[in-house]
Design an enzyme around this catalytic site. Structure first.
Site, mmCIF file in Angstrom:
data_model
loop_
_atom_site.group_PDB
_atom_site.id
_atom_site.type_symbol
_atom_site.label_atom_id
_atom_site.label_comp_id
_atom_site.label_asym_id
_atom_site.label_seq_id
_atom_site.Cartn_x
_atom_site.Cartn_y
_atom_site.Cartn_z
ATOM 1 N N ASP A 67 0.862 -1.187 0.000
ATOM 2 C CA ASP A 67 0.000 0.000 0.000
ATOM 3 C C ASP A 67 0.899 1.238 0.000
ATOM 4 N N ILE A 68 0.684 2.146 -0.925
ATOM 5 C CA ILE A 68 1.555 3.332 -0.987
ATOM 6 C C ILE A 68 1.327 4.266 0.205
ATOM 7 N N LEU B 161 0.937 5.025 -11.211
ATOM 8 C CA LEU B 161 -0.480 5.019 -11.611
ATOM 9 C C LEU B 161 -1.423 4.716 -10.453
ATOM 10 N N SER C 39 -9.596 6.233 -8.347
ATOM 11 C CA SER C 39 -9.774 6.865 -9.662
ATOM 12 C C SER C 39 -11.210 7.243 -10.027
ATOM 13 N N THR D 109 -4.449 13.308 -14.778
ATOM 14 C CA THR D 109 -5.712 13.399 -15.511
ATOM 15 C C THR D 109 -5.969 14.803 -16.034
ATOM 16 N N ASP D 110 -6.796 14.895 -17.077
ATOM 17 C CA ASP D 110 -7.183 16.222 -17.579
ATOM 18 C C ASP D 110 -8.183 16.910 -16.641
ATOM 19 N N GLU D 111 -8.731 16.135 -15.672
ATOM 20 C CA GLU D 111 -9.737 16.732 -14.781
ATOM 21 C C GLU D 111 -9.148 17.811 -13.880
ATOM 22 N N TYR E 8 -11.877 14.050 -6.306
ATOM 23 C CA TYR E 8 -10.901 13.254 -7.076
ATOM 24 C C TYR E 8 -9.910 14.170 -7.792
ATOM 25 N N SER E 9 -10.449 15.130 -8.559
ATOM 26 C CA SER E 9 -9.534 15.951 -9.355
ATOM 27 C C SER E 9 -8.701 16.875 -8.468
ATOM 28 N N LYS F 237 -5.828 14.750 -7.325
ATOM 29 C CA LYS F 237 -4.846 14.539 -8.406
ATOM 30 C C LYS F 237 -4.066 15.841 -8.662
ATOM 31 N N LYS G 59 -17.159 2.841 -14.265
ATOM 32 C CA LYS G 59 -16.990 3.952 -15.204
ATOM 33 C C LYS G 59 -18.030 3.789 -16.316
ATOM 34 N N TYR H 165 -26.626 10.565 -15.941
ATOM 35 C CA TYR H 165 -26.660 11.688 -15.000
ATOM 36 C C TYR H 165 -27.172 12.950 -15.712
HETATM 37 P P1 NAD Z 1 -8.018 1.949 -11.449
HETATM 38 O O1 NAD Z 1 -8.923 2.411 -10.364
HETATM 39 O O2 NAD Z 1 -8.517 1.001 -12.474
HETATM 40 O O3 NAD Z 1 -6.719 1.269 -10.811
HETATM 41 C C1 NAD Z 1 -6.047 1.832 -9.714
HETATM 42 C C2 NAD Z 1 -5.044 0.787 -9.215
HETATM 43 O O4 NAD Z 1 -4.354 1.369 -8.085
HETATM 44 C C3 NAD Z 1 -5.700 -0.506 -8.704
HETATM 45 O O5 NAD Z 1 -4.990 -1.624 -9.149
HETATM 46 C C4 NAD Z 1 -5.629 -0.385 -7.186
HETATM 47 O O6 NAD Z 1 -5.547 -1.639 -6.529
HETATM 48 C C5 NAD Z 1 -4.347 0.419 -7.031
HETATM 49 N N1 NAD Z 1 -4.327 1.165 -5.757
HETATM 50 C C6 NAD Z 1 -5.310 1.967 -5.257
HETATM 51 N N2 NAD Z 1 -4.941 2.451 -4.048
HETATM 52 C C7 NAD Z 1 -3.696 1.963 -3.808
HETATM 53 C C8 NAD Z 1 -2.788 2.115 -2.727
HETATM 54 N N3 NAD Z 1 -3.094 2.849 -1.642
HETATM 55 N N4 NAD Z 1 -1.582 1.495 -2.791
HETATM 56 C C9 NAD Z 1 -1.263 0.739 -3.884
HETATM 57 N N5 NAD Z 1 -2.103 0.528 -4.913
HETATM 58 C C10 NAD Z 1 -3.306 1.145 -4.881
HETATM 59 O O7 NAD Z 1 -7.443 3.280 -12.118
HETATM 60 P P2 NAD Z 1 -7.129 3.602 -13.650
HETATM 61 O O8 NAD Z 1 -8.362 4.053 -14.306
HETATM 62 O O9 NAD Z 1 -6.328 2.505 -14.207
HETATM 63 O O10 NAD Z 1 -6.200 4.884 -13.453
HETATM 64 C C11 NAD Z 1 -4.789 4.752 -13.265
HETATM 65 C C12 NAD Z 1 -4.182 6.140 -13.122
HETATM 66 O O11 NAD Z 1 -4.444 6.884 -14.294
HETATM 67 C C13 NAD Z 1 -4.750 6.944 -11.965
HETATM 68 O O12 NAD Z 1 -3.708 7.674 -11.394
HETATM 69 C C14 NAD Z 1 -5.761 7.880 -12.621
HETATM 70 O O13 NAD Z 1 -5.898 9.055 -11.895
HETATM 71 C C15 NAD Z 1 -5.103 8.104 -13.966
HETATM 72 N N6 NAD Z 1 -6.016 8.410 -15.078
HETATM 73 C C16 NAD Z 1 -7.101 7.614 -15.324
HETATM 74 C C17 NAD Z 1 -7.909 7.882 -16.431
HETATM 75 C C18 NAD Z 1 -9.115 7.037 -16.771
HETATM 76 O O14 NAD Z 1 -9.867 7.400 -17.671
HETATM 77 N N7 NAD Z 1 -9.321 5.902 -16.127
HETATM 78 C C19 NAD Z 1 -7.618 8.986 -17.253
HETATM 79 C C20 NAD Z 1 -6.514 9.794 -16.941
HETATM 80 C C21 NAD Z 1 -5.716 9.479 -15.858
HETATM 81 O O1 DAU Z 2 -10.944 12.669 -17.804
HETATM 82 C C1 DAU Z 2 -10.171 11.675 -17.202
HETATM 83 C C2 DAU Z 2 -10.967 11.015 -16.094
HETATM 84 O O2 DAU Z 2 -11.988 10.252 -16.730
HETATM 85 C C3 DAU Z 2 -10.119 10.130 -15.190
HETATM 86 O O3 DAU Z 2 -9.175 10.919 -14.518
HETATM 87 C C4 DAU Z 2 -11.001 9.400 -14.168
HETATM 88 O O4 DAU Z 2 -10.209 8.495 -13.414
HETATM 89 C C5 DAU Z 2 -12.060 8.625 -14.928
HETATM 90 O O5 DAU Z 2 -12.930 8.023 -13.997
HETATM 91 C C6 DAU Z 2 -12.845 9.538 -15.873
HETATM 92 O O6 DAU Z 2 -13.681 10.444 -15.131
HETATM 93 P P1 DAU Z 2 -15.187 10.772 -15.587
HETATM 94 O O7 DAU Z 2 -15.923 11.241 -14.409
HETATM 95 O O8 DAU Z 2 -15.209 11.621 -16.800
HETATM 96 O O9 DAU Z 2 -15.647 9.277 -16.030
HETATM 97 P P2 DAU Z 2 -16.981 8.448 -15.780
HETATM 98 O O10 DAU Z 2 -16.862 7.206 -16.598
HETATM 99 O O11 DAU Z 2 -17.282 8.284 -14.329
HETATM 100 O O12 DAU Z 2 -18.100 9.370 -16.405
HETATM 101 C C7 DAU Z 2 -18.075 9.756 -17.771
HETATM 102 C C8 DAU Z 2 -19.285 10.628 -18.047
HETATM 103 O O13 DAU Z 2 -20.470 9.823 -17.936
HETATM 104 C C9 DAU Z 2 -19.467 11.751 -17.061
HETATM 105 O O14 DAU Z 2 -20.015 12.879 -17.725
HETATM 106 C C10 DAU Z 2 -20.485 11.216 -16.059
HETATM 107 C C11 DAU Z 2 -21.360 10.329 -16.919
HETATM 108 N N1 DAU Z 2 -21.957 9.148 -16.216
HETATM 109 C C12 DAU Z 2 -21.110 8.316 -15.550
HETATM 110 C C13 DAU Z 2 -21.603 7.228 -14.879
HETATM 111 C C14 DAU Z 2 -20.682 6.309 -14.101
HETATM 112 C C15 DAU Z 2 -23.321 8.927 -16.268
HETATM 113 O O15 DAU Z 2 -24.077 9.680 -16.902
HETATM 114 N N2 DAU Z 2 -23.818 7.837 -15.600
HETATM 115 C C16 DAU Z 2 -23.018 6.980 -14.888
HETATM 116 O O16 DAU Z 2 -23.546 6.013 -14.278
#
Ligand code: NAD
Ligand code: DAU
Length: 354
Positions: free
Chosen positions: A65-66, A87, A91, A136-138, A161-162, A165, A200, A218
């Site tokens: 765990d980090i 990473l 998230s 993330t771009d958020e 979250y954002s 980050k 997601k 939503y």
């Molecule tokens: P994810 O939630 O699928 O995976 C996160 C991983 O981190 C998991 O394997 C989890 O077990 C591990 N983790 C969580 N807490 C931990 C801790 N305390 N110690 C060690 N490990 C831990 O996330 P993802 O969607 O793969 O995102 C990965 C990275 O990319 C994140 O930093 C996220 O902010 C960034 N990111 C995600 C997206 C997206 O669209 N999913 C977009 C841009 C950036």
């Molecule tokens: O932009 C990068 C980010 O994208 C990452 O940093 C995050 O880790 C990742 O979760 C994602 O964030 P979003 O909030 O954009 O993703 P999500 O899939 O949760 O939602 C995408 C869009 O869909 C957003 O406008 C919310 C909407 N949504 C989402 C869910 C889960 C719905 O309308 N209904 C839903 O049930």
């Protein structure tokens, strides 16, 4: 960064969605690198994502765990990591609204624990060292109808979250300035693809369509995201890792904006075809529910810098990527079933009861 033939590379969060694709790419492409996947295996981490490479001689898994600073320091000393690709994170935006502190802990304090361990281990020799922070771009907040996020857009995060980050990005940059720690940061748009946890939008809706369950949109669904196939993100990380310049930020995006409702309709259409269902049957599952608090209206990335400087561009169109993604979920029913049992159901009922 100069290329060394052997390196010990720490990839945190490698059992998660994006991390597992990055780990696979590095393990397969660079047999001379030793890849250490450090992951706490939270609800989002799943070693099933990596069964195809787990026996490779250059792959090593560490369950840790980090947030545990002393364990992290010991691991840095034991394995003498040359580089970090970070990473690991909480998230999901909706979970951050329910439990912000969990995001402060892992995303901010966990990141600072890693920075401290790297600073300590590398204190006498920074050559060939790198802390690559995946963000993330958020962090840029929301856009109006026009414009794009560039690397110089001011940070204005709107969700816990954002905000977590954004804070971690600031700490990485601060360690670069204060301690000269070599770093890159990349800020990426929404990823989709195989192995994404069905909380997601895209995997959740694929799962619900398979199950004939309501598709919870939503608000009015008129929110825009810029979608990128996860393997294209992994390729960008590989390029930036090898060719990026110290202390730089790279924006990564798909040049691929979709309003949620249009995306959902396309997904329904593709799923109806794949499942042999009558045309438009899945769109009838669309259900409008209460909006996400602080819901960002629009994200869109200007990825010109990484394109021009490093020659990166996405390799698949959105339609191709979506088809590959749907096929993966349909072919991996057992994976989907195992991650949607137990605690997932509690999360789902709680999140969507309103
Ligand atoms: P994810 O939630 O699928 O995976 C996160 C991983 O981190 C998991 O394997 C989890 O077990 C591990 N983790 C969580 N807490 C931990 C801790 N305390 N110690 C060690 N490990 C831990 O996330 P993802 O969607 O793969 O995102 C990965 C990275 O990319 C994140 O930093 C996220 O902010 C960034 N990111 C995600 C997206 C997206 O669209 N999913 C977009 C841009 C950036
Ligand atoms: O932009 C990068 C980010 O994208 C990452 O940093 C995050 O880790 C990742 O979760 C994602 O964030 P979003 O909030 O954009 O993703 P999500 O899939 O949760 O939602 C995408 C869009 O869909 C957003 O406008 C919310 C909407 N949504 C989402 C869910 C889960 C719905 O309308 N209904 C839903 O049930």
């Amino acid at each position: 960064m100069k290329e060394k033939t052997t390196k010990n590379i720490l990839i945190t969060g490698g059992a998660g969605f994006i991390g597992s694709h990055v780990v696979r790419l590095f393990v397969n492409k660079y047999p001379n690198y030793q890849i250490f996947n450090l992951d706490a295996l939270t609800y989002a981490g799943n070693l099933e994502n990596l069964t195809d490479i787990e026996e490779k001689p250059n792959y090593h898994f560490i369950k840790a765990d980090i947030n545990n600073a002393s364990e992290i320091n010991n691991l840095f000393e034991k394995y003498n990591f040359d580089n970090v690709i970070h990473l690991a994170a909480e998230s999901h935006v909706d979970r951050s609204i329910t439990d912000p502190l969990a995001f402060v802990k892992t995303n901010l304090i966990g990141t600072v624990n890693l920075l401290n361990a790297a600073k300590e281990l590398w204190r006498d020799n920074l050559e060939d060292k790198l802390f690559y922070h995946i963000s993330t771009d958020e962090v840029y907040g929301t856009l109006g109808e026009t414009g794009l996020f560039t690397e110089t857009t001011a940070y204005a995060p709107n969700s816990p979250y954002s905000a977590s980050k954004a804070s971690s990005d600031h700490f990485v940059r601060a360690y670069g300035e204060t301690y000269d720690l070599p770093y890159f940061i990349s800020n990426c748009s929404n990823n989709y693809g195989p192995n994404q946890f069905p909380e997601k939008l895209i995997p959740l809706f694929i799962h619900n369509i398979i199950q004939n369950k309501p598709l919870p949109v939503y608000g009015d669904g008129k929110y825009t995201r810029d979608w990128l196939y996860v393997i294209d993100h992994a390729t960008a990380i590989d390029l930036a890792f090898h060719k990026g310049k110290n202390k730089q930020t790279y924006n990564i995006g798909g040049f691929n904006e979709w309003q949620n409702l249009d995306l959902i309709k396309l997904l329904c259409e593709l799923m109806d075809k794949k499942l042999g269902r009558e045309k438009s049957s899945s769109t009838k599952l669309i259900t409008y529910i209460k909006d996400r608090p602080g819901h960002d209206k629009r994200y869109a990335i200007d990825a010109t810098k990484i394109h021009k400087e490093l020659g990166w561009k996405p390799s698949v169109t959105f339609e191709e990527g979506l088809e590959k993604t749907i096929d993966w979920y349909l072919e991996n029913e057992l994976w989907l079933k195992s991650v949607t049992s137990g605690k997932y159901q509690e999360y789902y009922d709680d999140q969507y009861k309103k």
